[in-house]
Design a protein around this motif. Structure first.
Motif: not given
Length: 333
Positions: A4-9, A59-64, A68-78
């Motif tokens: 799978x393609x994985x992103x880490x925010x 950015x809004x286009x960064x997840x195309x 799966x995106x793993x979130x490791x950011x603060x609340x406002x970013x999430x």
């Protein structure tokens, strides 16, 4: 498992970096890794499995194209990017507290309620680190007999405040040894040789936001909506791994012997309990690994249905990064 393609925010933060490390350790089936961070970090390189990965600006286009995106950011970013992640067709497994109490978002500890992953609508939330450590320790007892009340006191490491918390403790110890004083920046007061009995702002009747998480999140994870929790959270001058003193009352009495048997066989737990030989859980022993150590199990002398115990677990790994990746593993199964 399929690739799978994985992103880490939030890939450049302490939890994001730990996620990268654990993806490698657990041999997670990553077809491609996309580290995502602020504009300040965009274009920089990080290593994953011996190859360079370029950090992409959030950015809004960064997840195309991600699965799966793993979130490791603060609340406002999430909160800012969750709609874009879901719109892109990825599942957002988020470590922030932004969605934990949302009734439409599963809140999951894989050793406890893996079945809740099935009803996600594009977002799955990772619980608070202290909640994870505590509930992994007591889940087997809750299955034996529903837990009615918990009184907990947590002793939380400075790394819970990120790298800045570690640096502040180390710098203060060094300065004090030289007869100097440093003005605290990360914590409210000097943390070296001190205990600060407040984590988070006031949330309810003198309890802080951190303290209320164990009740509010615990009810949802254990499926015990009536469970009552009284919690005190303190920051202590320990680098890594949170410790929690727990007094709990179950619906039916559980003996100390039975409690030890249940915990010894519980997933994610290790029974470390031999007071005569000075064997018990400690932060130094539980750091940089994923098992919650449980010991000092004894009857509560104020309640015939009560038990006391002491547990320790690495809040950066099991309390954050590892639990998030374990949830992602459930998705693939």
């Amino acid at each position: 498992m399929k690739q799978v393609n994985v992103g880490i925010l939030g890939a450049t933060g302490a939890v994001g970096q730990e996620m990268i490390k654990i993806l490698e350790e657990r041999n997670f089936p990553v077809a491609s890794l996309r580290p995502i961070a602020s504009a300040r970090s965009a274009g920089s390189k990080i290593m994953f499995r011996g190859q360079e990965c370029t950090i992409v600006e959030a950015s809004d286009d960064a997840f195309e194209g991600l699965d799966i995106v793993l979130g490791a950011a603060e609340n406002d970013i999430a909160e800012r990017f969750a709609p874009s992640i879901v719109k892109a067709g990825a599942v957002f497994v988020d470590n922030s507290s932004a969605f934990r109490l949302d009734p439409n978002v599963p809140l999951v500890i894989p050793e406890i309620n893996p079945e809740d992953v099935k009803w996600h609508k594009g977002i799955i939330s990772n619980p608070n680190c202290t909640t994870i450590v505590t509930l992994v320790a007591i889940n087997a007892l809750a299955k034996e007999s529903p837990i009615e009340t918990i009184i907990a006191s947590s002793y939380q490491a400075v790394s819970g405040a990120g790298k800045g918390g570690i640096d502040e403790l180390n710098n203060e110890v060094k300065a004090l040894s030289e007869g100097k004083h440093l003005e605290p920046k990360v914590f409210q007061y000097q943390i070296a040789y001190n205990i600060i009995p407040q984590i988070g702002g006031e949330a309810f009747e003198g309890y802080t936001s951190e303290e209320m998480k164990m009740q509010n999140e615990g009810r949802k994870i254990l499926h015990l909506p009536e469970m009552k929790v009284s919690c005190t959270c303190a920051r202590v001058p320990v680098i890594r791994s949170h410790s929690v003193s727990v007094v709990l009352r179950t619906k039916e009495k559980i003996s100390v012997e039975r409690a030890k048997e249940l915990i010894a066989n519980a997933p994610g737990c290790k029974l470390v309990d031999d007071l005569k030989n000075k064997v018990y859980p400690m932060p130094l022993d539980t750091s940089d690994q994923d098992i919650v150590y449980v010991g000092r199990i004894r009857e509560d002398l104020t309640d015939e249905r009560g038990l006391n115990l002491w547990c320790c677990g690495d809040q950066v790994r099991k309390g954050a990064a590892t639990n998030t990746i374990q949830i992602a593993e459930l998705l693939l199964k």
